[in-house]
Motif scaffolding. Structure first.
Motif, short mmCIF file in Angstrom:
data_model
loop_
_atom_site.label_atom_id
_atom_site.label_comp_id
_atom_site.label_asym_id
_atom_site.label_seq_id
_atom_site.Cartn_x
_atom_site.Cartn_y
_atom_site.Cartn_z
N PHE A 60 -21.43 -38.81 -27.66
CA PHE A 60 -21.24 -37.36 -27.63
C PHE A 60 -20.46 -36.80 -28.82
O PHE A 60 -19.42 -37.33 -29.21
CB PHE A 60 -20.48 -36.96 -26.36
N CYS A 61 -20.97 -35.68 -29.33
CA CYS A 61 -20.27 -34.90 -30.36
C CYS A 61 -19.66 -33.67 -29.67
O CYS A 61 -19.94 -33.40 -28.49
CB CYS A 61 -21.28 -34.44 -31.41
N ALA A 62 -18.91 -32.91 -30.44
CA ALA A 62 -18.23 -31.74 -29.87
C ALA A 62 -19.22 -30.67 -29.39
O ALA A 62 -18.98 -29.99 -28.39
CB ALA A 62 -17.28 -31.14 -30.91
N THR A 83 -25.33 -22.63 -28.01
CA THR A 83 -25.71 -23.07 -29.37
C THR A 83 -24.49 -23.67 -30.04
O THR A 83 -23.40 -23.08 -30.04
CB THR A 83 -26.17 -21.86 -30.22
N CYS A 84 -24.66 -24.85 -30.63
CA CYS A 84 -23.53 -25.48 -31.33
C CYS A 84 -23.03 -24.54 -32.44
O CYS A 84 -23.85 -24.01 -33.22
CB CYS A 84 -23.95 -26.81 -31.93
N PRO A 85 -21.73 -24.34 -32.55
CA PRO A 85 -21.22 -23.48 -33.62
C PRO A 85 -21.67 -23.93 -35.01
O PRO A 85 -21.78 -23.10 -35.92
CB PRO A 85 -19.69 -23.60 -33.47
N ILE A 94 -25.54 -30.64 -42.79
CA ILE A 94 -25.63 -31.82 -41.92
C ILE A 94 -24.26 -31.99 -41.28
O ILE A 94 -23.24 -32.05 -41.97
CB ILE A 94 -26.07 -33.06 -42.72
N CYS A 95 -24.24 -32.04 -39.97
CA CYS A 95 -22.95 -31.90 -39.28
C CYS A 95 -22.12 -33.17 -39.37
O CYS A 95 -22.64 -34.26 -39.66
CB CYS A 95 -23.18 -31.49 -37.84
N TYR A 96 -20.83 -33.01 -39.10
CA TYR A 96 -19.88 -34.14 -39.19
C TYR A 96 -20.31 -35.30 -38.28
O TYR A 96 -20.16 -36.46 -38.64
CB TYR A 96 -18.47 -33.64 -38.78
S1 SF4 Z 1 -24.94 -29.81 -34.84
FE1 SF4 Z 1 -23.89 -31.79 -34.78
S2 SF4 Z 1 -22.02 -31.34 -33.63
FE2 SF4 Z 1 -23.46 -29.70 -33.19
S3 SF4 Z 1 -24.57 -30.35 -31.36
FE3 SF4 Z 1 -25.79 -30.97 -33.11
S4 SF4 Z 1 -25.16 -33.09 -33.46
FE4 SF4 Z 1 -23.58 -32.16 -32.21
#
Ligand code: SF4
Length: 316
Positions: A18-20, A102-104, A201-203
């Protein structure tokens, strides 16, 4: 007498799972069920994982890709992948009560896309066709201002002049290495192009890919726990392969083929950003039925990021 089990090393990637953004999205659904009662409607799978989706279904969530099918005035939650402006407008038209999961970090890409188009640039969107995040991002700008590219060939066939005013943004869950190539090619072909390099590209994607590169030195087979429609999980499998390690994407332990471990000394395991840790436990339980496992965990980046949930759900 029980047969002697062969010893095998199992190396766990770090970070994994899991990511944030996924944690936030699941928390939003759980809190919405608590506050508003079942059912709450979710546009698309809240995150790409069957285990997560089924456990939320059991609690009263209804998943649908069709806003029209949701009763007027109901609670709707947009998935972590984000939605297009049209989906949002349709939901408002039906007077749905919207909670946006929605992911920030996806929202940030939406804003970038809108900013570039507002500044008079045509937008090249790098990502995977039909992925909901791409539908959401492309649907945040006018359809005639954005073109999707998935690979080098599509970049070579773009219809723009070399000095056209362009910009690019990317999906958040792409392969870092592949995207670097695509972005470099855009800069080689176009003289007036702006973009965030690899920063879209996210962390979580970056950290999980870095962990595989590190772990690939010690393993000879890799299991990636994740759904086939999970982009970040599929990229982890691809990355393992590109590092010369036999790599398998599995939804859960039932998809494991024990032949994969024949003659192998060390199995690496990771999990995509939408795969819960309980699935890892089930995989380990299965492996230890047939092998004497020696567990190791690779050191990795510690992730402390936590995203805020919508204000109306804060006090639960
Ligand atoms: S953008 Fe990254 S942090 Fe956000 S939900 Fe997708 S994988 Fe997770």
């Amino acid at each position: 007498m029980e047969p002697v089990k062969r010893q095998i090393k199992v190396v766990l990637a770090n970070p994994r799972g899991f990511c944030a953004g996924v944690e936030r999205a699941i928390e939003i659904v759980e809190r919405a069920l608590k506050k508003y009662g079942a059912p709450v409607y979710i546009k698309h799978e809240i995150v790409h994982n069957r285990y997560v989706v089924n456990s939320l279904k059991d609690k009263g969530a209804i998943f649908t890709d069709d806003i029209e099918s949701i009763p007027n005035g109901a609670v709707v939650i947009f998935s972590a992948h984000g939605v297009s402006k049209k989906v949002e407008d349709d939901a408002k038209y039906k007077e749905l009560y919207i909670l946006d999961a929605t992911c920030p970090l996806v929202k940030k890409v939406h804003r970038e896309a809108q900013k570039y188009v507002a500044s008079g640039r045509k937008l090249v969107l790098i990502g995977h066709k039909n992925h909901p995040e791409i539908e959401g991002t492309s649907g945040r700008v006018a359809a005639d201002q954005v073109v999707l590219v998935e690979d080098l060939e599509q970049i070579e066939n773009l219809p723009f002049k070399s000095d056209e005013k362009l910009a690019y943004v990317t999906q958040t869950t792409l392969s870092i290495d592949d995207t670097k190539n695509l972005v470099n090619t855009l800069y080689e072909r176009y003289t007036d192009i702006d973009g965030p390099a690899l920063k879209d590209i996210c962390y979580a994607t970056q950290n999980r890919q870095d962990a595989i590169k590190e772990m690939a030195k010690y393993i000879d087979v890799l299991l990636v726990i994740g759904a086939t429609n999970s982009s970040n999980s599929s990229r982890l499998r691809d990355l393992g392969e590109s590092q010369g390690v036999a790599s398998y994407l599995i939804a859960d332990e039932t998809q494991i083929n024990l032949d994969w471990f024949e003659g192998k000394q060390a199995v690496g395991i990771t999990a995509g950003a939408s795969a819960p840790e309980v699935l890892l436990k089930q995989v380990l339980d299965l492996l230890s039925k047939y092998h004497q496992i020696v567990l190791e965990e690779v050191d990795g980046v510690v992730e402390n990021l936590k995203f805020k949930i919508p204000r109306e759900l804060e006090d639960l």
